[in-house]
Design a protein around this motif. Structure first.
Motif, short mmCIF file in Angstrom:
data_model
loop_
_atom_site.label_atom_id
_atom_site.label_comp_id
_atom_site.label_asym_id
_atom_site.label_seq_id
_atom_site.Cartn_x
_atom_site.Cartn_y
_atom_site.Cartn_z
N PRO A 192 11.59 9.45 -8.29
CA PRO A 192 10.58 9.32 -9.34
C PRO A 192 10.61 7.95 -9.83
CG PRO A 192 11.50 11.30 -9.61
CD PRO A 192 12.35 10.71 -8.53
N ALA A 193 11.63 7.23 -10.23
CA ALA A 193 11.82 5.90 -10.78
C ALA A 193 11.25 4.89 -10.20
CB ALA A 193 13.44 5.66 -11.21
N SER A 194 11.15 5.30 -8.76
CA SER A 194 10.53 4.29 -7.86
C SER A 194 8.90 4.10 -7.62
CB SER A 194 11.15 4.21 -6.48
OG SER A 194 10.51 5.39 -5.81
N LEU A 195 8.33 5.14 -8.22
CA LEU A 195 7.09 4.96 -8.28
C LEU A 195 6.39 3.87 -8.90
CD1 LEU A 195 6.30 8.84 -8.84
CD2 LEU A 195 6.28 7.65 -6.61
N LYS A 196 5.51 3.26 -8.34
CA LYS A 196 4.55 1.88 -9.10
C LYS A 196 3.74 2.50 -10.07
CE LYS A 196 4.47 -0.54 -4.63
NZ LYS A 196 3.69 -0.98 -3.54
N PRO A 197 3.48 1.50 -10.91
CA PRO A 197 2.81 2.01 -12.35
C PRO A 197 1.16 2.43 -11.77
CG PRO A 197 3.73 -0.17 -12.72
CD PRO A 197 3.82 0.14 -11.19
N GLY A 198 0.60 3.42 -12.21
CA GLY A 198 -0.64 3.97 -11.82
C GLY A 198 -0.84 4.97 -10.97
N VAL A 199 0.51 5.17 -10.36
CA VAL A 199 0.43 6.23 -9.29
C VAL A 199 0.30 7.67 -9.94
CG1 VAL A 199 2.01 7.24 -7.33
CG2 VAL A 199 1.68 5.00 -7.69
N LEU A 243 0.85 -1.18 0.14
CA LEU A 243 0.12 0.02 0.09
C LEU A 243 0.91 1.13 0.06
CD1 LEU A 243 -2.14 -2.21 0.88
CD2 LEU A 243 -3.19 -0.44 2.33
N LEU A 244 2.19 1.13 -0.14
CA LEU A 244 3.10 2.30 -0.24
C LEU A 244 3.12 2.59 -1.92
CD1 LEU A 244 5.77 1.37 2.17
CD2 LEU A 244 4.30 3.35 2.45
N PRO A 245 3.01 3.74 -2.37
CA PRO A 245 2.98 4.03 -3.47
C PRO A 245 4.32 3.82 -4.63
CG PRO A 245 3.04 6.09 -2.60
CD PRO A 245 2.95 5.04 -1.52
N PHE A 246 5.36 3.51 -3.83
CA PHE A 246 6.67 3.32 -4.34
C PHE A 246 7.22 2.07 -3.79
CE2 PHE A 246 6.45 6.44 -0.99
CZ PHE A 246 7.30 5.71 0.05
N ARG A 247 8.09 1.49 -4.76
CA ARG A 247 9.13 0.17 -4.31
C ARG A 247 10.26 0.77 -3.25
NH1 ARG A 247 7.77 -0.09 -9.88
NH2 ARG A 247 9.85 1.11 -10.58
N ALA A 248 10.98 -0.36 -2.96
CA ALA A 248 11.94 0.08 -1.86
C ALA A 248 13.13 0.95 -2.48
CB ALA A 248 12.49 -1.48 -1.72
#
Length: 789
Positions: free
Chosen positions: A529-536, A466-471
């Motif tokens: 910005p590169a860590s954002l998940k798709p659809g964010v 449920l976090l909008p970005f990856r590690a």
């Protein structure tokens, strides 16, 4: 060989017709008649006939030259002998009359008449003003019906109507002009219509093809049809309908709004408008159709493609079902008035939103935000400050006696605000229940980052997804210099982060100016910005002046719910500049937006939705059914059918519809069911439950399906395309007023094919034998007179 007797008007022809034809019994056949000539079974050259005649004379002279007797008698007998020989030669040559037989195959003229919905557009010039293209067509056919009567007498007319397909038009009372019917085809396929016309006239002579249309077409002429047009030299005569000059037209292409919204919330309505004049300024209004009150208005400038996106915002004042309309307004000329408006159905509810706020220590953001939630009349809040060892401080309108321990206790909340708290204060089951609350029941989760546990400590927990970005490679890293916040267009579209309605962008310019001091945020979690998940969606960025800004406020859909991440806990600093105003306008809309999807189902036993509510043909529609009432959940089967029925004009809502089965999408819990539906045709549909268990609950979801190439989206004519088609095929453009010239322009291409001629023999006629017998008898009598027999 053809003898001189055949030459028209000669004395020999007249002699044969008047003397010999009656004697031979062929008086019904005249050499003056077209196609009749004298021929022979054995064609002999002319010089041979000269020899035969000379031989016949020689035989007659030799036979009687040395005989005694009267010279005149012997001369007459020699003439009889020569005549007999010539007659025998004629009989042996087989004289006959040849009657030529010719078959005339009449030519065809396909007439293609446009029957698409674009003919309802009122742009055709008329002495009284402007009329529809259909009216222009009807008037022209009625005025020039005699021309088609004339063409029908010499050629076979094939009337074909065309729109999405091609079909033959029927005629009433054998008239040349057919019954046209209503022009209602959603698109035009002129190329396919020409191909169909040539297919129906295969192996037949085609004098020309007449096309009566406004020129707009969604396809091209197939290659096979092009080859035949070129090979046979078939000209196309184009009759253009409508205005040759483009008339300005503005349209509302689509309009979207939440199906449910809440009183005191600012409801965003997104719309796409188009104009035939790129760069035009289009004024758009959002209107309550029941009261006529203008809820919002704005102006949009269309791009090079003639399109523009607009966002209208409404502050609804009444609860219940409402119908709004997005309209284009203005005093200028508009080609199609029917596409200037789109209606929206929306339900407004007035319910308190239940919010729970967890934080790990009494930081400044916690202090001000929990007080803000208590003051907000549209929110009922609970706030808990939880420390390791599960020690917590209870505050808010309804203080928590304990942390929620079951899905039912979590289900009481519409939005959860998670501050800088460590995950260890919750059990794994509590976190699993919280995750299900967001994913399945549509609750909202708002993260407020901090230098302690959020977000770094939450990786590897049930809430990590449920976090909008990856590690990230720099967890917990903050800017070294004060950062300022700047909203994005995504926030504008969602009517969020509107902190100052008096400024053009609804964002105080001072907040993006670090020189003011109080606007600079001292701690901001840096998100790559590169860590954002798709659809964010990035609603705002932050960074020191002169540095590349990074995402600061992010929105993500997770299952049925929404997740918002705020990368700073220093929004409270803005209170130094404007008091509570900026702080309130930042947090309250964000929290209410996060919890909106959950609150939409509050107080309802179930909810049926279809997304998108307006879609293009060929695009799937996601149908979802969510059950909230436990009695329904207990009684629901594993698969729930819904019925999809067409509604609106020409539809029978009580008739049979399409059955679609929804499957459980929540791991077998039986609370949420989903399926995808592919609309079979354009139109309006309504989706309703198909089992008695859900009957009477008022559940239903409307869906509007349109064609990607909707005929009325591009209403202008395309006369140059018709002119090019006519020029390429050797035809011409015929104005509607000059339809009378068609009979002179279309060539006559009747095909004449000759068959074996009819033969009437002359040598075997009784008169021939009578003449031969008379000659022989006369010679015999003459020889008796000379005493030669």
């Amino acid at each position: 060989m053809t003898l001189p007797i055949e030459s028209e008007g000669s004395w020999s022809m007249a002699l044969f017709d008047r003397v010999f034809a009656p004697i031979l019994g062929v008086g019904e056949h005249s050499l003056a008649q077209e196609g009749v000539r004298l021929g022979w079974a054995q064609e002999l050259p002319g010089w041979l006939w000269v020899l035969i005649c000379g031989a016949a004379v020689t035989i007659g002279v030799v036979a009687y030259a040395r005989l005694s007797g009267s010279r005149p008698v012997r001369t007459a007998l020699a003439g009889l002998r020569a005549s007999t020989v010539v007659l025998l030669a004629l009989v042996l040559a087989g004289p006959r009359l040849e009657l030529a037989r010719e078959r005339v195959e009449g030519d065809w003229i396909p007439i293609l008449v446009d029957r698409s919905a674009s003919l309802t557009i009122e742009d055709a010039p008329d002495p009284t003003g402007r009329v529809t293209r259909e009216q222009q067509l009807s008037d022209a056919l009625a005025e020039h019906s005699s021309v088609f009567d004339e063409l029908g007498e010499r050629s076979e007319l094939l009337w074909i109507g065309f729109g999405s397909g091609a079909f033959e038009l029927s005629r009433a009372d054998e008239t040349a002009v057919p019954v046209l019917g209503q022009p209602d085809a959603p698109r035009t396929r002129l190329g396919g219509a020409i191909d169909e016309a040539l297919r129906r006239t295969a192996a037949r002579p085609v004098a020309g093809v007449v096309v009566i249309s406004d020129g707009r077409s969604a396809d091209v002429i197939p290659r096979a049809a092009q080859r035949r047009l070129r090979a046979e030299g078939i000209p196309v005569f184009a009759v253009p309908l409508g205005s040759p000059d483009a008339i300005r037209d503005a349209a509302v292409v689509r309009a979207d709004a939440p199906r449910l919204a809440f009183l005191r919330d600012q409801v965003p309505v997104r719309a796409e408008v188009s104009s035939t004049e790129p760069g035009e300024t289009v004024r758009v209004e959002l209107v309550d159709t029941a009261t006529g009150v203008v809820l919002d208005d704005t102006e949009a400038v269309t791009d090079e493609a003639g399109s523009a996106d607009v966002v209208l915002r409404a502050d609804p004042a009444n609860t219940g079902a409402q119908r709004w309309a997005v309209r284009i307004v203005g005093d200028g000329e508009d080609l199609v008035s029917g596409n200037d408006e789109r209606t929206l159905d929306i339900e407004l509810v007035d319910r308190p939103m239940r919010v729970v706020y967890f934080d790990g220590y009494p930081r400044w953001e916690y202090r001000y935000l929990k007080n803000l939630l208590v003051r907000e009349p549209s929110i009922t809040s609970s706030a808990s400050m939880i420390a390791t060892g599960r020690r917590y401080l209870r505050e808010g309108d309804e203080p928590l006696d304990a942390l929620p321990r079951s899905p039912e206790e979590w289900a009481e909340f519409d939005a959860i605000v998670m501050g800088d708290v460590r995950p260890e204060v919750f059990s794994t089951d509590q976190l699993e229940d919280l995750r299900s609350l967001v994913a399945e029941r549509g609750a909202g989760l708002v993260w407020i980052a901090g230098p302690g546990g959020t977000p770094g400590a939450w990786r590897g927990t049930p809430l990590a997804d449920l976090l909008p970005f990856r590690a990230q490679q720099r967890p917990g890293e903050s800017w070294t210099l004060p950062a300022v916040v700047t909203p994005t267009d995504a926030a504008r579209d969602l009517a969020l982060l509107r902190l100052d309605e008096s400024s053009p962008g609804a964002w105080p310019p001072v907040l993006s100016d670090a020189s003011a001091g109080w606007t600079g945020l001292r701690w901001v979690h840096r998100v790559d910005p590169a860590s954002l998940k798709p659809g964010v969606q990035v609603l705002a960025t932050a960074g020191p002046p002169g540095e590349p800004a990074e995402p600061s406020v992010m929105l993500m859909r997770y299952g049925a719910g929404r997740v918002i991440y705020v990368s700073t806990d220093e929004i409270w600093r803005w209170r130094y500049g404007r008091g509570e105003l900026l702080h309130d306008r930042f947090w309250i809309p964000l929290i209410r937006h996060a919890g909106a999807s959950k609150l939409a189902g509050a107080g309802r036993p179930a909810q049926l939705e279809a997304r998108p509510a307006r879609t293009a043909l060929g695009t799937p529609v996601a149908v979802s059914l969510e059950l909230f009432d436990q009695s329904l959940i207990d009684a629901a089967p594993s698969r729930i059918p819904v019925m999809i029925r067409p509604i609106g004009e020409g539809s029978d809502t009580a008739g049979t519809g399409v059955r679609l089965e929804l499957e459980a999408a929540d791991g077998g819990r039986g609370t949420r069911f989903i399926a995808s539906w592919f609309p079979p045709a354009p139109g309006r549909y309504r989706i309703e439950p198909g089992i008695p268990l859900l009957a009477g609950l008022g559940l239903g979801a409307p869906v509007e399906v349109v064609r990607p190439d909707d005929e009325l989206r591009r209403p202008e004519t395309d006369h140059p395309a018709l002119a090019e088609l006519a020029e390429r095929t050797g035809g011409s453009v015929v104005p509607v007023a000059d339809l009378g010239s068609l009979s002179d322009l279309i060539p006559d291409r009747d095909v004449v094919s000759a068959s074996a001629p009819e033969l009437v023999t002359l040598w075997d006629r009784p008169a021939v034998f009578v003449v031969l017998l008379v000659l022989l008898t006369a010679e015999w009598i003459g020889r008796r007179i000379l005493r030669l027999v």
